[in-house]
Design a protein around this motif. Sequence first.
Motif, PDB file in Angstrom:
ATOM      1  N   GLU A  47       0.819  -1.095   0.006  1.00  0.00           N
ATOM      2  CA  GLU A  47      -0.061   0.114  -0.027  1.00  0.00           C
ATOM      3  C   GLU A  47       1.085   1.221  -0.049  1.00  0.00           C
ATOM      4  N   ARG A  50       1.866   1.851  -3.532  1.00  0.00           N
ATOM      5  CA  ARG A  50       0.844   1.931  -4.353  1.00  0.00           C
ATOM      6  C   ARG A  50       0.166   3.495  -4.234  1.00  0.00           C
ATOM      7  N   LYS A 156      -1.997  -6.636  -7.712  1.00  0.00           N
ATOM      8  CA  LYS A 156      -2.367  -7.367  -6.419  1.00  0.00           C
ATOM      9  C   LYS A 156      -1.780  -9.077  -6.765  1.00  0.00           C
ATOM     10  N   ALA A 234      -1.887   3.535  -7.272  1.00  0.00           N
ATOM     11  CA  ALA A 234      -3.241   3.316  -7.120  1.00  0.00           C
ATOM     12  C   ALA A 234      -4.388   4.339  -6.908  1.00  0.00           C
ATOM     13  N   ARG A 404     -10.192   4.639   0.064  1.00  0.00           N
ATOM     14  CA  ARG A 404      -9.122   3.950  -0.567  1.00  0.00           C
ATOM     15  C   ARG A 404      -8.958   2.337  -0.345  1.00  0.00           C
ATOM     16  N   PHE A 405      -9.117   1.692  -1.480  1.00  0.00           N
ATOM     17  CA  PHE A 405      -8.936   0.204  -1.594  1.00  0.00           C
ATOM     18  C   PHE A 405     -10.204  -0.307  -1.373  1.00  0.00           C
ATOM     19  N   ASP A 406     -11.439   0.421  -0.798  1.00  0.00           N
ATOM     20  CA  ASP A 406     -12.622  -0.111  -0.693  1.00  0.00           C
ATOM     21  C   ASP A 406     -13.785   0.409  -1.632  1.00  0.00           C
TER      22      ASP A 406
END
Length: 696
Positions: A47, A50, A156, A234, A404-406
């Motif tokens: 993370e 990213r 990933k 990301a 973020r990431f969700d």
Amino acid sequence: MSKQALIQRDISWLSFNARVLQEANDPTVPLKERIRFLGIFSNNSDEFFRVRVAALKRMVEYAEKRKRLNMHMESDPQAILDQIQTTVLSQQNEFNRIWDGITKELKKEKIFLVDENHLTKTQQDFVKTFFDEQVRSNVIPLMVEGLAQMPYIRDKSIYLGVVMRKKNNAYQQKYSLIEIPAKAVGRFVILPSKADEKHIILLEDVIRFNLPNIFSYFDYDHFEAHVFKVTKDAEIDIDQDLSTTFVEKIEKGLKNRRKGKPVRFVYDKEMDAGLLEYLIRRLNLSRKSNIIPGGRIHNFRHFMDFPDVFSSHDEHRIPFTHPDLQNTMRVTDVILKKDVMLHFPYQSYNSVIDLLREAAMDPFVTSIKITAYRLASNSKIINALVNAARNGKQVVVMLELKARFDEEANLEWKNVLEDEGVKVLLGVPKQKIHAKLCIIKKRVGTRTIQYGFVSTGNLNEKTARVYGDHCLLTANRNIMADINRIFYYLENWQTGIHHLKLCKTLLVCPTNMRKQLEALINIEIKNAKAKKDAEITVKVNSLSDATLINKLYEAATAGVKINLIIRSIFCAVMENKKFKHPVKAISIVDEYLEHARVLIFHNGGKEKVFISSADWMVRNLDHRVEAALPILDTTIKQEIKDIINIQLKDNVKARTLNNELSNNYVSYAGKKVRSQIETYHYLYQKTEKQIEASSN
């Protein structure tokens, strides 16, 4: 003190990840947990690259443009990237050393991680069958040399880079890439073994063993395969196209994220030199692309779910129900009479779920409004809200699509909720909604009663088992009035932020929290200068806001006693001869993730205690909707202070945060205090005493 006296935030964060690595290296930590910490370290690193490294790389490009225009930049992002690269390589070496030690410990427990070259005949037959039945349909080799464009590489995933040759003709060879289908199949395969042994093989090694089978039609007789992975930028770019909805912009951003530039390339250092050069060229990597040689195994984040094959099990502390909520039919009835503070993961999160379930079924409840940032994959919170909507309640969910990431998961929850008639709010442009709030309205006769909660943690029953957080269940009218104001803003943000400015009890970002915090620090400075007692205790995840750090410098210079408990980013330089008292600054890394934010100000003897959703960072204070809750109940206030004092005495899992980022363990003579265990005992004993007192 100069405003430049700050530690660079990304270097500080790497120091936090080094503390995670220390846990993996600690022989007193159970072996399964040590492996889990390696997985956490790996996931954190992914993370970091990213998000933070990707941002710095964009800054480098921007800096080069500004340089051409003779425009000045305060910091040199390339210098920071160079320092990151040096630190990361050092940490990777430490990681490899720790893993080598753990594999030796595993062997002592007769747990063997075996590869494709060390299988018994029985295991070989098992691996062949397992591949045919479970893996083959998920494996699609890519013959990359014949492709004009490099295929999409997921950031990933891990890949096997395969070199195929004929033994009698070393020059006749082909390259292929195979994505390891860990998500579909699982990373670990338990093999048949002797009764007193456990043998585990990784999925990539199952595929390695079956390469002659996979590529049988090519008539090659020699195969080499090495793992690599690519980490990508990301960032989600939200386009300004007025013809698209916000949801469409997020969906488009998620698709574009797939095209993110590589920011790190990690590979098995034994990889064929020709294949390595080929991959670097086809992926458009350069020497500045964080090309990191490593061991045979990558994507250690999967090791957070290492199989439970251990003979000895650590006695795990089981969450217990808050004493006020035991032996009662309804959580709601208790909350309407008194405030209840829950402390996770020591106390059960079921009480929060029960509160929402009760509201969903209560015929007198008219509405539920709640904020949601990160939810569990099979969310009981969502189930309760859906049932409330089915029972005719007005349900409003503020679902942060920019978490973020969700983002993808929250888009799916949006559809689920809207299909059930729930009103879903999708946030505010240029702000994230990070406050953890709930308000329930109930009609009793001619009156409307309001109750709910304010929390430091996400509405996620899964992470509530491992995240340390506080949650106040309350029917306090002033608190409910402010939560109403916040939801009015969230539902009507186009009319302006002045609705938030009307909050009188909660400290709210981005309107009054920063100003109030500065005012509270100024009171301590004034009292210190007047030779009165003055003290500030701050527990947050991250401390990087330059303005508040400089206020703390000013306070320490004036003679205010300062205690800091900071989990990760810590940019303050807190060792200074001008400070009248040494600043106590520690970080606790242990079994649970310290996620709670707590603020305590001495305030001339009339202490002010807050729990908060906000870290002391510019992004939280100025660009998010956050809430800090003053604790008004004297018993709860003392309970919070007791827990903080236990943490300040930790001399087992606390590290000193010094100017050198050396992560030295706190050490002093006397009783060993491991704060998470002591906190559990403190709360459990309080529960037993309260239950005993009520039964007499």
